[in-house]
Design a protein around this motif. Structure first.
Motif, PDB file in Angstrom:
ATOM      1  N   ALA A  60       5.846  -6.100   4.374  1.00  0.00           N
ATOM      2  CA  ALA A  60       6.455  -6.611   5.586  1.00  0.00           C
ATOM      3  C   ALA A  60       5.571  -6.214   6.764  1.00  0.00           C
ATOM      4  CB  ALA A  60       7.852  -6.049   5.752  1.00  0.00           C
ATOM      5  N   ASP A  61       5.586  -7.024   7.799  1.00  0.00           N
ATOM      6  CA  ASP A  61       4.760  -6.702   8.967  1.00  0.00           C
ATOM      7  C   ASP A  61       5.083  -5.309   9.503  1.00  0.00           C
ATOM      8  OD1 ASP A  61       4.702 -10.087  10.356  1.00  0.00           O
ATOM      9  OD2 ASP A  61       3.462  -9.112   8.831  1.00  0.00           O
ATOM     10  N   SER A  62       6.345  -4.937   9.451  1.00  0.00           N
ATOM     11  CA  SER A  62       6.762  -3.637   9.983  1.00  0.00           C
ATOM     12  C   SER A  62       6.226  -2.471   9.159  1.00  0.00           C
ATOM     13  CB  SER A  62       8.287  -3.562  10.044  1.00  0.00           C
ATOM     14  OG  SER A  62       8.845  -3.718   8.742  1.00  0.00           O
ATOM     15  N   ALA A  63       5.824  -2.750   7.930  1.00  0.00           N
ATOM     16  CA  ALA A  63       5.353  -1.699   7.032  1.00  0.00           C
ATOM     17  C   ALA A  63       3.830  -1.612   6.956  1.00  0.00           C
ATOM     18  CB  ALA A  63       5.910  -1.913   5.637  1.00  0.00           C
ATOM     19  N   LYS A  64       3.161  -2.660   7.358  1.00  0.00           N
ATOM     20  CA  LYS A  64       1.702  -2.692   7.241  1.00  0.00           C
ATOM     21  C   LYS A  64       1.058  -1.553   8.032  1.00  0.00           C
ATOM     22  CE  LYS A  64       1.315  -7.668   6.427  1.00  0.00           C
ATOM     23  NZ  LYS A  64       0.917  -8.979   6.979  1.00  0.00           N
ATOM     24  N   GLY A  65       0.137  -0.865   7.378  1.00  0.00           N
ATOM     25  CA  GLY A  65      -0.568   0.231   8.016  1.00  0.00           C
ATOM     26  C   GLY A  65       0.170   1.552   7.989  1.00  0.00           C
ATOM     27  N   ARG A  66       1.427   1.538   7.617  1.00  0.00           N
ATOM     28  CA  ARG A  66       2.210   2.783   7.582  1.00  0.00           C
ATOM     29  C   ARG A  66       2.722   3.118   6.190  1.00  0.00           C
ATOM     30  NH1 ARG A  66       6.959   3.190  10.405  1.00  0.00           N
ATOM     31  NH2 ARG A  66       7.468   1.001  10.022  1.00  0.00           N
ATOM     32  N   PHE A  67       3.064   2.094   5.427  1.00  0.00           N
ATOM     33  CA  PHE A  67       3.645   2.299   4.101  1.00  0.00           C
ATOM     34  C   PHE A  67       2.654   1.868   3.030  1.00  0.00           C
ATOM     35  CE2 PHE A  67       8.347   1.540   5.554  1.00  0.00           C
ATOM     36  CZ  PHE A  67       8.209   2.563   6.480  1.00  0.00           C
ATOM     37  N   THR A  68       2.702   2.546   1.884  1.00  0.00           N
ATOM     38  CA  THR A  68       1.867   2.178   0.749  1.00  0.00           C
ATOM     39  C   THR A  68       2.709   2.192  -0.524  1.00  0.00           C
ATOM     40  OG1 THR A  68      -0.080   3.187   1.790  1.00  0.00           O
ATOM     41  CG2 THR A  68      -0.195   2.742  -0.570  1.00  0.00           C
ATOM     42  N   ILE A  69       2.665   1.088  -1.240  1.00  0.00           N
ATOM     43  CA  ILE A  69       3.359   1.015  -2.510  1.00  0.00           C
ATOM     44  C   ILE A  69       2.366   1.280  -3.629  1.00  0.00           C
ATOM     45  CG2 ILE A  69       3.020  -1.488  -2.721  1.00  0.00           C
ATOM     46  CD1 ILE A  69       5.792  -1.632  -4.076  1.00  0.00           C
ATOM     47  N   SER A  70       2.825   2.005  -4.623  1.00  0.00           N
ATOM     48  CA  SER A  70       1.976   2.283  -5.777  1.00  0.00           C
ATOM     49  C   SER A  70       2.849   2.316  -7.026  1.00  0.00           C
ATOM     50  CB  SER A  70       1.230   3.608  -5.608  1.00  0.00           C
ATOM     51  OG  SER A  70       2.159   4.685  -5.490  1.00  0.00           O
ATOM     52  N   ARG A  71       2.211   2.130  -8.168  1.00  0.00           N
ATOM     53  CA  ARG A  71       2.969   2.168  -9.406  1.00  0.00           C
ATOM     54  C   ARG A  71       2.166   2.856 -10.497  1.00  0.00           C
ATOM     55  NH1 ARG A  71       4.247  -3.932 -11.034  1.00  0.00           N
ATOM     56  NH2 ARG A  71       4.986  -2.990 -12.969  1.00  0.00           N
ATOM     57  N   ASP A  72       2.884   3.499 -11.377  1.00  0.00           N
ATOM     58  CA  ASP A  72       2.282   4.153 -12.536  1.00  0.00           C
ATOM     59  C   ASP A  72       2.917   3.506 -13.755  1.00  0.00           C
ATOM     60  OD1 ASP A  72       1.595   5.816 -14.664  1.00  0.00           O
ATOM     61  OD2 ASP A  72       1.519   7.590 -13.397  1.00  0.00           O
ATOM     62  N   ASN A  73       2.199   2.573 -14.352  1.00  0.00           N
ATOM     63  CA  ASN A  73       2.768   1.836 -15.478  1.00  0.00           C
ATOM     64  C   ASN A  73       3.013   2.736 -16.684  1.00  0.00           C
ATOM     65  OD1 ASN A  73       2.845  -0.644 -14.114  1.00  0.00           O
ATOM     66  ND2 ASN A  73       0.706  -1.073 -14.627  1.00  0.00           N
ATOM     67  N   ALA A  74       2.191   3.747 -16.843  1.00  0.00           N
ATOM     68  CA  ALA A  74       2.372   4.648 -17.975  1.00  0.00           C
ATOM     69  C   ALA A  74       3.671   5.440 -17.856  1.00  0.00           C
ATOM     70  CB  ALA A  74       1.180   5.590 -18.085  1.00  0.00           C
ATOM     71  N   LYS A  75       4.033   5.769 -16.626  1.00  0.00           N
ATOM     72  CA  LYS A  75       5.249   6.556 -16.394  1.00  0.00           C
ATOM     73  C   LYS A  75       6.435   5.682 -15.983  1.00  0.00           C
ATOM     74  CE  LYS A  75       2.829  10.767 -14.970  1.00  0.00           C
ATOM     75  NZ  LYS A  75       2.646  11.776 -13.882  1.00  0.00           N
ATOM     76  N   ASN A  76       6.191   4.381 -15.873  1.00  0.00           N
ATOM     77  CA  ASN A  76       7.255   3.457 -15.457  1.00  0.00           C
ATOM     78  C   ASN A  76       7.870   3.875 -14.129  1.00  0.00           C
ATOM     79  OD1 ASN A  76       7.047   1.630 -17.523  1.00  0.00           O
ATOM     80  ND2 ASN A  76       8.642   2.561 -18.776  1.00  0.00           N
ATOM     81  N   THR A  77       7.021   4.144 -13.172  1.00  0.00           N
ATOM     82  CA  THR A  77       7.511   4.503 -11.846  1.00  0.00           C
ATOM     83  C   THR A  77       6.811   3.673 -10.781  1.00  0.00           C
ATOM     84  OG1 THR A  77       5.887   6.275 -11.592  1.00  0.00           O
ATOM     85  CG2 THR A  77       8.029   6.884 -12.520  1.00  0.00           C
ATOM     86  N   VAL A  78       7.485   3.502  -9.681  1.00  0.00           N
ATOM     87  CA  VAL A  78       6.890   2.884  -8.498  1.00  0.00           C
ATOM     88  C   VAL A  78       7.259   3.758  -7.309  1.00  0.00           C
ATOM     89  CG1 VAL A  78       8.863   1.361  -8.082  1.00  0.00           C
ATOM     90  CG2 VAL A  78       6.609   0.769  -7.169  1.00  0.00           C
ATOM     91  N   SER A  79       6.305   3.937  -6.425  1.00  0.00           N
ATOM     92  CA  SER A  79       6.519   4.825  -5.280  1.00  0.00           C
ATOM     93  C   SER A  79       6.279   4.077  -3.981  1.00  0.00           C
ATOM     94  CB  SER A  79       5.585   6.032  -5.364  1.00  0.00           C
ATOM     95  OG  SER A  79       5.848   6.798  -6.525  1.00  0.00           O
TER      96      SER A  79
END
Length: 120
Positions: A60-79
């Motif tokens: 979202a525009d409000s999140a750009k530059g401040r938030f980062t999404i990441s995922r670990d497929n081996a652990k089945n997690t998203v942060s």
């Protein structure tokens, strides 16, 4: 049965940071897109960040530059790493998983949410 459980929410001062995590349990095949949504009181749920199964991201525009999404497929997690938080980021944050399997309509799963409160 697929379950999503969010964690990491809390109270933080403006300018601070939080890291949200979403743990996926249950057997799930196919490919999955994972996203973070949020819903503030009196407002509609809105997309914050999304990541495809191959790592493409959308913010979202409000999140750009401040938030980062990441995922670990081996652990089945998203942060969701959230920096420079603002009072307007206050909301319940939800994890979403969309499962795609050949020949089957996509299935959508939601977590119960975690509260993020940013004080001014």
């Amino acid at each position: 049965q697929v379950q999503l459980v969010e964690s990491g929410g809390g109270l933080v001062r403006a300018g601070g940071s939080l890291r949200l995590s979403c743990a996926v349990s249950g057997t799930i095949g196919g490919i999955n897109a994972m996203s973070w949504f949020r819903q503030a009181p009196g407002k509609q749920r809105e997309l914050v960040a999304a990541m495809s199964s191959v790592g493409d991201t959308n913010y979202a525009d409000s999140a750009k530059g401040r938030f980062t999404i990441s995922r670990d497929n081996a652990k089945n997690t998203v942060s969701l790493h959230m920096n420079s938080l603002r009072p307007e980021d206050t909301a319940v944050y939800y994890c979403q998983l969309i499962n795609y399997m050949l020949g089957v309509s996509p299935s959508t799963y939601w977590g119960r949410g975690t509260q993020v409160t940013v004080s001014s």
